[in-house]
Scaffold this motif. Sequence first.
Motif, PDB file in Angstrom:
ATOM      1  N   ARG A  26       0.709  -1.267   0.232  1.00 23.58           N
ATOM      2  CA  ARG A  26       0.066  -0.103  -0.035  1.00 23.58           C
ATOM      3  C   ARG A  26       0.909   1.285  -0.075  1.00 23.58           C
ATOM      4  NH1 ARG A  26      -3.982  -1.810   4.655  1.00 23.58           N
ATOM      5  NH2 ARG A  26      -2.060  -2.268   5.524  1.00 23.58           N
ATOM      6  N   THR A  27       2.034   1.123   0.317  1.00 20.91           N
ATOM      7  CA  THR A  27       2.980   2.422   0.491  1.00 20.91           C
ATOM      8  C   THR A  27       3.619   2.680  -1.002  1.00 20.91           C
ATOM      9  OG1 THR A  27       5.008   1.098   0.924  1.00 20.91           O
ATOM     10  CG2 THR A  27       3.434   1.875   2.671  1.00 20.91           C
ATOM     11  N   LYS A  28       3.390   1.816  -1.957  1.00 18.35           N
ATOM     12  CA  LYS A  28       4.123   1.943  -3.103  1.00 18.35           C
ATOM     13  C   LYS A  28       3.136   2.632  -4.260  1.00 18.35           C
ATOM     14  CE  LYS A  28       7.635  -0.032  -1.795  1.00 18.35           C
ATOM     15  NZ  LYS A  28       8.721   0.772  -1.110  1.00 18.35           N
ATOM     16  N   PRO A  29       3.631   3.220  -5.404  1.00 21.14           N
ATOM     17  CA  PRO A  29       2.776   3.933  -6.270  1.00 21.14           C
ATOM     18  C   PRO A  29       1.707   2.755  -6.773  1.00 21.14           C
ATOM     19  CG  PRO A  29       4.949   4.082  -6.896  1.00 21.14           C
ATOM     20  CD  PRO A  29       4.996   3.292  -6.020  1.00 21.14           C
ATOM     21  N   PRO A  30       0.546   3.321  -7.089  1.00 22.09           N
ATOM     22  CA  PRO A  30      -0.733   2.650  -7.464  1.00 22.09           C
ATOM     23  C   PRO A  30      -0.325   1.875  -8.626  1.00 22.09           C
ATOM     24  CG  PRO A  30      -1.426   4.648  -6.985  1.00 22.09           C
ATOM     25  CD  PRO A  30       0.027   4.729  -6.793  1.00 22.09           C
ATOM     26  N   SER A  31       0.692   2.195  -9.759  1.00 21.74           N
ATOM     27  CA  SER A  31       0.768   1.538 -10.784  1.00 21.74           C
ATOM     28  C   SER A  31       1.535   0.292 -10.575  1.00 21.74           C
ATOM     29  CB  SER A  31       1.639   2.569 -11.772  1.00 21.74           C
ATOM     30  OG  SER A  31       2.739   2.841 -11.300  1.00 21.74           O
ATOM     31  N   THR A  32       2.541   0.032  -9.463  1.00 19.17           N
ATOM     32  CA  THR A  32       3.286  -0.828  -9.087  1.00 19.17           C
ATOM     33  C   THR A  32       2.641  -1.845  -8.197  1.00 19.17           C
ATOM     34  OG1 THR A  32       4.664   0.346  -7.918  1.00 19.17           O
ATOM     35  CG2 THR A  32       5.179   0.261 -10.074  1.00 19.17           C
ATOM     36  N   GLN A  33       1.634  -1.479  -7.427  1.00 19.88           N
ATOM     37  CA  GLN A  33       1.148  -2.204  -6.351  1.00 19.88           C
ATOM     38  C   GLN A  33       0.559  -3.786  -6.917  1.00 19.88           C
ATOM     39  OE1 GLN A  33      -2.123  -0.088  -4.345  1.00 19.88           O
ATOM     40  NE2 GLN A  33      -0.631   1.395  -3.619  1.00 19.88           N
ATOM     41  N   ALA A  34       0.089  -3.970  -7.831  1.00 19.88           N
ATOM     42  CA  ALA A  34      -0.052  -5.196  -8.429  1.00 19.88           C
ATOM     43  C   ALA A  34       1.056  -6.033  -8.446  1.00 19.88           C
ATOM     44  CB  ALA A  34      -1.003  -5.308  -9.685  1.00 19.88           C
ATOM     45  N   LYS A  35       2.158  -5.393  -8.921  1.00 22.82           N
ATOM     46  CA  LYS A  35       3.393  -6.278  -9.159  1.00 22.82           C
ATOM     47  C   LYS A  35       3.881  -6.656  -7.902  1.00 22.82           C
ATOM     48  CE  LYS A  35       6.279  -4.566 -12.247  1.00 22.82           C
ATOM     49  NZ  LYS A  35       7.040  -3.699 -13.234  1.00 22.82           N
ATOM     50  N   PHE A  36       3.890  -5.948  -6.978  1.00 22.78           N
ATOM     51  CA  PHE A  36       4.475  -6.016  -5.376  1.00 22.78           C
ATOM     52  C   PHE A  36       3.514  -7.210  -4.866  1.00 22.78           C
ATOM     53  CE2 PHE A  36       6.832  -2.072  -5.673  1.00 22.78           C
ATOM     54  CZ  PHE A  36       8.043  -2.369  -5.219  1.00 22.78           C
ATOM     55  N   SER A  37       2.292  -7.098  -5.079  1.00 25.77           N
ATOM     56  CA  SER A  37       1.443  -7.892  -4.270  1.00 25.77           C
ATOM     57  C   SER A  37       1.665  -9.529  -4.935  1.00 25.77           C
ATOM     58  CB  SER A  37       0.021  -7.417  -4.499  1.00 25.77           C
ATOM     59  OG  SER A  37      -0.939  -8.588  -4.039  1.00 25.77           O
ATOM     60  N   LEU A  38       1.776  -9.376  -6.253  1.00 24.64           N
ATOM     61  CA  LEU A  38       2.311 -10.726  -7.010  1.00 24.64           C
ATOM     62  C   LEU A  38       3.299 -11.288  -6.537  1.00 24.64           C
ATOM     63  CD1 LEU A  38       1.503 -13.098  -9.114  1.00 24.64           C
ATOM     64  CD2 LEU A  38       2.294 -11.531 -10.756  1.00 24.64           C
ATOM     65  N   TYR A  39       4.307 -10.467  -6.465  1.00 23.82           N
ATOM     66  CA  TYR A  39       5.784 -10.867  -6.143  1.00 23.82           C
ATOM     67  C   TYR A  39       5.617 -11.642  -4.695  1.00 23.82           C
ATOM     68  CZ  TYR A  39      10.389 -11.227  -4.455  1.00 23.82           C
ATOM     69  OH  TYR A  39      11.756 -11.471  -3.991  1.00 23.82           O
ATOM     70  N   ILE A  40       4.959 -10.930  -3.695  1.00 22.45           N
ATOM     71  CA  ILE A  40       4.753 -11.243  -2.342  1.00 22.45           C
ATOM     72  C   ILE A  40       4.095 -12.719  -2.233  1.00 22.45           C
ATOM     73  CG2 ILE A  40       3.782 -10.777  -0.040  1.00 22.45           C
ATOM     74  CD1 ILE A  40       4.475  -7.716  -0.757  1.00 22.45           C
ATOM     75  N   ARG A  41       2.819 -12.737  -2.864  1.00 26.11           N
ATOM     76  CA  ARG A  41       2.020 -13.980  -2.845  1.00 26.11           C
ATOM     77  C   ARG A  41       2.839 -15.045  -3.458  1.00 26.11           C
ATOM     78  NH1 ARG A  41      -1.837 -13.365  -6.074  1.00 26.11           N
ATOM     79  NH2 ARG A  41      -1.537 -11.409  -6.804  1.00 26.11           N
ATOM     80  N   TYR A  42       3.318 -14.820  -4.846  1.00 25.52           N
ATOM     81  CA  TYR A  42       4.175 -15.918  -5.239  1.00 25.52           C
ATOM     82  C   TYR A  42       5.129 -16.416  -4.462  1.00 25.52           C
ATOM     83  CZ  TYR A  42       7.124 -18.354  -8.726  1.00 25.52           C
ATOM     84  OH  TYR A  42       7.608 -19.382  -9.455  1.00 25.52           O
ATOM     85  N   THR A  43       6.058 -15.538  -3.923  1.00 30.86           N
ATOM     86  CA  THR A  43       7.131 -16.092  -3.033  1.00 30.86           C
ATOM     87  C   THR A  43       6.911 -16.801  -1.872  1.00 30.86           C
ATOM     88  OG1 THR A  43       8.206 -14.173  -3.715  1.00 30.86           O
ATOM     89  CG2 THR A  43       9.224 -15.022  -1.875  1.00 30.86           C
ATOM     90  N   PHE A  44       5.928 -16.295  -1.261  1.00 29.00           N
ATOM     91  CA  PHE A  44       5.166 -17.046   0.145  1.00 29.00           C
ATOM     92  C   PHE A  44       4.717 -18.331  -0.472  1.00 29.00           C
ATOM     93  CE2 PHE A  44       6.079 -13.336   2.487  1.00 29.00           C
ATOM     94  CZ  PHE A  44       6.301 -13.623   3.483  1.00 29.00           C
TER      95      PHE A  44
END
Length: 111
Positions: A26-44
């Motif tokens: 949520r602290t990242k730019p809206p345009s990149t939040q989906a990528k951060f979220s995917l990266y986190i979910r995939y990694t875990f």
Amino acid sequence: MSLSLRRSGLQKDVLSLYRRALRIVRTKPPSTQAKFSLYIRYTFRTNASSVSPRDVSTIEHLMRKGKRQLEMYEHPSVRDCWVSEEMRNWEKKNHTPSRISARVASLLDAN
């Protein structure tokens, strides 16, 4: 009557790290939040499926590694992350349209 699961200290630590990672999104730019979220979910998820719950030393190692990565991603200068084709395919295979919005899907396809 509510059922509550008893979790070990290590399980609580992993869940705490996961929640912390999702809050960082949520602290990242809206345009990149989906990528951060995917990266986190995939990694875990991939780590969870590849490590036995009884392999405490490996879990502790992954926790230390994850904490270091989060400290890096928390820094305000980090505004984007890299998402591999494998991660995108995993997202398409494992998430139904009801769980991923059209906006998030379009952002993933655009990048």
